[in-house]
Design an enzyme around this catalytic site. Structure first.
Site, PDB file in Angstrom:
ATOM      1  N   HIS A 261       0.857  -1.186   0.000  1.00  0.00           N
ATOM      2  CA  HIS A 261       0.000   0.000   0.000  1.00  0.00           C
ATOM      3  C   HIS A 261       0.893   1.235   0.000  1.00  0.00           C
ATOM      4  CE1 HIS A 261      -3.701   2.221   0.608  1.00  0.00           C
ATOM      5  NE2 HIS A 261      -3.059   2.952   1.500  1.00  0.00           N
TER       6      HIS A 261
ATOM      7  N   SER B  46       3.522   0.416   3.023  1.00  0.00           N
ATOM      8  CA  SER B  46       3.171  -0.610   4.006  1.00  0.00           C
ATOM      9  C   SER B  46       2.960  -1.915   3.254  1.00  0.00           C
ATOM     10  CB  SER B  46       1.875  -0.255   4.739  1.00  0.00           C
ATOM     11  OG  SER B  46       1.993   0.967   5.427  1.00  0.00           O
TER      12      SER B  46
ATOM     13  N   ASP C 182      -6.975  -3.125   3.262  1.00  0.00           N
ATOM     14  CA  ASP C 182      -5.835  -2.527   3.970  1.00  0.00           C
ATOM     15  C   ASP C 182      -5.878  -2.681   5.486  1.00  0.00           C
ATOM     16  OD1 ASP C 182      -4.899  -1.637   1.457  1.00  0.00           O
ATOM     17  OD2 ASP C 182      -6.147   0.148   1.595  1.00  0.00           O
TER      18      ASP C 182
END
Length: 188
Positions: free
Chosen positions: A103, A135, A144
């Site tokens: 991400h 991330s 996420d």
């Protein structure tokens, strides 16, 4: 030799980087690229790098078809590299803690549905964050929200616009994503 399957929807620069990184590895290799966008650049990259690709539709993704194709490659790890669709529950259940995603922000900031690519970079720029980063996290049923595996940060200047932020994030992805993939495989 461990098998990696990469899922990608876009140009495929992260997928190509991972393929090239593991082409020199004695422990893992990318055995396939799965893609849900027929005009995605990742398909050309996979072909050029002699990696089989599997193209599927949004409708196919919601049936057992993609899961069955995925199982044929016997992946030890599924890597989402710019893949924008939510992973169906049956695939997550079949590969628990074996699906990871990158991400382009420091989660939990700027995560969730619709937060990808330039949407994230614009939000970071608008908020004038002093830093951002990438991330890498395990995938679960929510966008996420899976456990974070690694984060890498970069400092921002107050005048940085979304394009400059995107370039900084891309450099982090290219440098660190393959290394994190390798670390996850080593812990299996």
């Amino acid at each position: 030799m461990k098998n990696i399957v990469v899922f990608a929807s876009g140009s495929g620069s992260n997928a190509e980087n991972i393929i090239n990184y593991f082409a020199k590895s004695a422990t893992a290799r990318v055995v396939a690229v799965f893609c849900n966008a027929k005009n995605a650049g990742v398909l050309e990259r996979a072909e050029r790098l002699n990696v089989p690709s599997e193209l599927f539709s949004k409708e196919d993704f919601l049936t057992p078809l993609v899961l069955e194709k995925l199982k044929n490659y016997q992946p030890d790890l599924v890597v989402l590299a710019g893949f924008l669709a939510k992973i169906p529950a049956d695939i997550i259940a079949a590969f628990p803690n074996k699906i990871i995603n990158i991400h382009p922000a420091l989660l939990p900031k700027y995560g969730g549905k619709g937060m990808y690519g330039m949407h994230v970079h614009r939000a970071v720029a608008e908020n004038r964050d002093p830093e951002t980063g990438i991330s890498v996290h395990f995938v679960n049923e929510h966008y996420d929200e899976g456990n974070i595996i690694a984060q890498h940060k970069v400092a921002l200047h107050p005048e940085d616009q979304a394009e400059e932020i995107a370039a900084k994030i891309h450099r982090l992805e290219q440098e660190f994503f393959p290394i994190v993939v390798e670390e996850v495989l080593q812990k299996q």
